[in-house]
Every structure is written in structure tokens, then in C-alpha cells.
Design a protein around this motif. Structure first.
Motif, PDB file in Angstrom:
ATOM      1  N   LYS A  41       0.151 -14.932 -25.529  1.00  0.00           N
ATOM      2  CA  LYS A  41      -1.104 -15.582 -25.176  1.00  0.00           C
ATOM      3  C   LYS A  41      -1.930 -15.902 -26.424  1.00  0.00           C
ATOM      4  CE  LYS A  41      -5.325 -15.293 -22.588  1.00  0.00           C
ATOM      5  NZ  LYS A  41      -6.268 -14.467 -21.890  1.00  0.00           N
ATOM      6  N   ASP A  42      -2.001 -14.954 -27.360  1.00  0.00           N
ATOM      7  CA  ASP A  42      -2.773 -15.171 -28.580  1.00  0.00           C
ATOM      8  C   ASP A  42      -2.236 -16.327 -29.410  1.00  0.00           C
ATOM      9  OD1 ASP A  42      -4.388 -13.063 -27.874  1.00  0.00           O
ATOM     10  OD2 ASP A  42      -3.401 -11.614 -29.209  1.00  0.00           O
ATOM     11  N   ASN A  43      -0.934 -16.551 -29.350  1.00  0.00           N
ATOM     12  CA  ASN A  43      -0.324 -17.629 -30.129  1.00  0.00           C
ATOM     13  C   ASN A  43      -0.167 -18.920 -29.338  1.00  0.00           C
ATOM     14  OD1 ASN A  43       0.508 -16.555 -32.901  1.00  0.00           O
ATOM     15  ND2 ASN A  43       1.068 -14.910 -31.509  1.00  0.00           N
ATOM     16  N   GLY A  44      -0.661 -18.959 -28.093  1.00  0.00           N
ATOM     17  CA  GLY A  44      -0.698 -20.197 -27.324  1.00  0.00           C
ATOM     18  C   GLY A  44       0.580 -20.558 -26.600  1.00  0.00           C
ATOM     19  N   TYR A  45       1.498 -19.616 -26.419  1.00  0.00           N
ATOM     20  CA  TYR A  45       2.744 -19.923 -25.734  1.00  0.00           C
ATOM     21  C   TYR A  45       2.635 -19.770 -24.221  1.00  0.00           C
ATOM     22  CZ  TYR A  45       4.971 -20.174 -30.253  1.00  0.00           C
ATOM     23  OH  TYR A  45       5.310 -20.541 -31.525  1.00  0.00           O
ATOM     24  N   ILE A  46       1.704 -18.950 -23.738  1.00  0.00           N
ATOM     25  CA  ILE A  46       1.422 -18.854 -22.309  1.00  0.00           C
ATOM     26  C   ILE A  46      -0.074 -19.032 -22.111  1.00  0.00           C
ATOM     27  CG2 ILE A  46       3.406 -17.385 -21.775  1.00  0.00           C
ATOM     28  CD1 ILE A  46       1.486 -14.999 -21.637  1.00  0.00           C
ATOM     29  N   ALA A  47      -0.463 -19.442 -20.920  1.00  0.00           N
ATOM     30  CA  ALA A  47      -1.880 -19.674 -20.650  1.00  0.00           C
ATOM     31  C   ALA A  47      -2.624 -18.368 -20.415  1.00  0.00           C
ATOM     32  CB  ALA A  47      -2.044 -20.600 -19.448  1.00  0.00           C
TER      33      ALA A  47
END
Length: 131
Positions: A41-47
Motif C-alpha cells: 500500500k505504501d508503495n502504491g501497488y494496492i489501493a
């Protein structure tokens, strides 16, 4: 049937849900999987992700992220396996796609991305790479 490699199961469920264009995916919960979901989540791969408590062990519900109808995760690979553990020092941590992707590392200071591990100058077991 019991799962022997719980991290590989976690990654495979994400990979399959993304290929099938699902909005969410439910995964049996553990502390390691929660930490890995937080890194994703922190790296933007999941919402987003949330833990759903039930009477057994709980479930993690991941909300997948898409960009122009394409899954945000193009490739997710398990590196360290039960039959062959892969460890790396802080100087030799893998650089995924020349810095475009991340590697998730299990260190003595907890589970973190390769960029955080370099920042804290710690090495550990390379769990997976994501791009």
C-alpha cells in the motif's frame, strides 16, 4: 489441503485476482502478511487493505489498484523459498527493474522494502520482488 508456503500463496492470490480483474481479494491473515500488505500500500501497488476478524485467524481483504484497466502489479515473484532461502547483506540487496520496482526484505528490524533496508543499513531474507 494445507498450504506449506504461506507467502507464495499470498502472492499467488494477488497475482490471480489481478489477472481476473477482481476489485478485492481475501487472504488468510498473519502478521507477516499484514506487514507485506502495508508495504504494498505504501508503495502504491494496492489501493487499501483491512483485517476482518472472525473466530479463527482472521482475513485480510486487499483492494487492488488498477491504472487504465491494467493491474498495478505487472510482476510479483517469490525469491526466497522454503527449499532455498536467499539472504542478502545491505550492500547486495537486489535493485528491481533499476529502481522502478521493490523487493520485500525480512530483516532483524522487521519487514521492509529494499529502499528502507538500504536506508537503515540492514540486510536479511529477500522474500519477493514486485514490479
Amino acid at each position: 489441503m494445507p498450504v506449506t508456503d504461506k507467502i507464495a500463496d499470498f502472492l499467488t492470490r494477488i497475482r490471480n485476482a489481478g489477472a481476473a480483474k477482481h476489485k478485492t481479494v481475501d487472504i488468510p491473515a498473519s502478521k507477516l502478511k499484514m506487514d507485506m500488505a502495508a508495504i504494498l500500500k505504501d508503495n502504491g501497488y494496492i489501493a487499501d487493505f483491512e483485517k476482518i476478524d472472525d473466530s479463527v485467524q482472521g482475513t485480510i481483504r486487499l483492494t487492488l489498484r488498477y491504472y487504465r484497466r491494467e493491474h498495478a502489479i505487472r510482476e510479483i515473484i517469490r525469491i526466497s523459498k522454503p527449499g532455498r532461502r536467499v539472504y542478502s547483506s545491505s550492500e547486495n540487496l537486489p535493485r528491481v527493474r533499476n529502481g522502478l520496482g521493490i523487493a520485500i526484505i525480512s530483516t532483524s528490524k522487521g519487514v521492509m522494502s529494499d529502499k528502507s533496508a538500504r536506508k537503515f543499513n540492514v540486510g536479511g531474507e529477500v522474500l519477493c520482488t514486485i514490479w
